[in-house]
Motif scaffolding. Structure first.
Motif, mmCIF file in Angstrom:
data_model
loop_
_atom_site.group_PDB
_atom_site.id
_atom_site.type_symbol
_atom_site.label_atom_id
_atom_site.label_comp_id
_atom_site.label_asym_id
_atom_site.label_seq_id
_atom_site.Cartn_x
_atom_site.Cartn_y
_atom_site.Cartn_z
ATOM 1 N N PRO A 19 0.819 -1.211 0.000
ATOM 2 C CA PRO A 19 0.000 0.000 0.000
ATOM 3 C C PRO A 19 0.857 1.267 0.000
ATOM 4 O O PRO A 19 1.748 1.420 0.845
ATOM 5 N N HIS A 20 0.626 2.124 -0.984
ATOM 6 C CA HIS A 20 1.273 3.434 -1.089
ATOM 7 C C HIS A 20 2.768 3.351 -1.391
ATOM 8 O O HIS A 20 3.470 4.355 -1.292
ATOM 9 N N ASP A 45 -1.677 8.790 -4.279
ATOM 10 C CA ASP A 45 -1.646 7.509 -3.585
ATOM 11 C C ASP A 45 -0.232 7.022 -3.291
ATOM 12 O O ASP A 45 -0.041 6.074 -2.546
ATOM 13 N N LYS A 187 7.655 0.310 3.353
ATOM 14 C CA LYS A 187 6.335 -0.022 3.904
ATOM 15 C C LYS A 187 6.137 0.568 5.294
ATOM 16 O O LYS A 187 5.028 0.989 5.661
#
Length: 211
Positions: A19-20, A45, A187
Motif C-alpha cells: 500500500p502506497h 496515492d 512499507k
C-alpha cells in the motif's frame, strides 16, 4: 495506482509491492526518467518510492554520452529532491558515474554487499558536475577523500561507501536482498502520516543547505 501502469515501458517498470509503495525499476538512465518521476510525484496515492535497476549485476555503468542524453541528464539529480515523498535507492553491482549523481539525491540509500562504486567521469573526459561533486562532500564530510576519489576514479566498496556516509545500510547478498530491505523500510514509512513525512523531508532538505 492504476494510473501509473501506463508509465511503464521499454526502459522502466512500475509496480506496487505494498500500500502506497511504488517500486521503480530502470533498465537504463534515459531522458524520460525525469518525466516519469515528475508524473509519479503528482500521484496522491504514492507515499514512498524504491528505485532499483532490473539487471542483477549492474545498477548503472554510467552516462550515455550521446549529446542529447548528456544535456538532458543534467536535470536528473534534481528530480528525486523535487519529489515530495521519500525515495529509497536500492543499489547493487556496478554503480559508476551517473549512478552516484542519482543516488546521492535520494533520501535513503541501501546497497547490496556486492555493490562497487566509482566516480569515473575523469576517465571519459568529463567532470562529475551533475550532482556527485556537489553532494558527496556534504554526505561524507571529508573533502580530501572526495578529491582523491574524483581525481583517481578509484573503485570503492559498499562497506567503504557506508563508512564515508553515502549509505545508511549494507545488505548481505545481491539485488533481490537489497530491494527487499528497501521495500521493507518503504512499507514502514508508508504507514506514517503522509503530510508529516512530506513536511519532514522539506525541513531536512532546507536544513542541509541553510543555517
Amino acid at each position: 495506482m492504476s494510473n501509473l501502469a501506463k508509465l511503464s515501458g521499454e526502459f522502466i517498470e512500475l509496480t506496487s509491492p505494498g500500500p502506497h509503495v511504488l517500486l521503480v525499476e530502470l533498465a537504463r538512465f534515459w531522458f524520460k526518467y525525469c518525466r516519469v518521476l515528475e508524473d509519479i510525484s503528482r500521484e496522491p496515492d504514492v507515499r514512498v518510492v524504491v528505485l532499483a535497476f532490473v539487471f542483477p549485476k549492474l545498477f548503472s555503468a554510467g552516462i550515455d554520452c550521446n549529446k542529447k542524453r548528456l544535456s538532458t541528464a543534467r536535470i536528473y539529480p534534481r528530480v528525486p529532491e523535487r519529489c515530495p515523498f521519500p525515495i529509497i535507492a536500492a543499489i547493487h553491482g556496478v554503480a559508476y558515474e551517473l549512478s552516484i549523481d542519482i543516488i546521492a539525491a535520494c533520501d535513503i540509500r541501501y546497497a547490496a554487499s556486492n555493490a562497487v562504486f566509482s566516480i569515473k567521469e575523469v576517465d571519459v573526459g568529463l567532470a562529475a558536475d551533475i550532482g556527485t561533486l556537489a553532494r558527496l562532500p556534504k554526505l561524507a564530510g571529508n573533502q580530501s577523500l572526495m578529491h582523491g576519489l574524483a581525481y583517481t576514479t578509484r573503485k570503492f566498496s559498499a562497506q567503504e561507501a557506508k563508512k564515508m556516509g553515502l549509505l545508511s545500510r549494507v545488505v548481505q547478498g545481491g539485488r533481490d536482498k537489497v530491494v527487499k530491505a528497501a521495500l521493507d523500510t518503504a512499507k514502514v514509512i508508508a504507514a506514517k502520516s503522509p503530510i508529516v513525512v512530506i513536511g519532514t523531508k522539506m525541513v531536512l532538505q532546507h536544513a542541509r543547505d541553510h543555517t
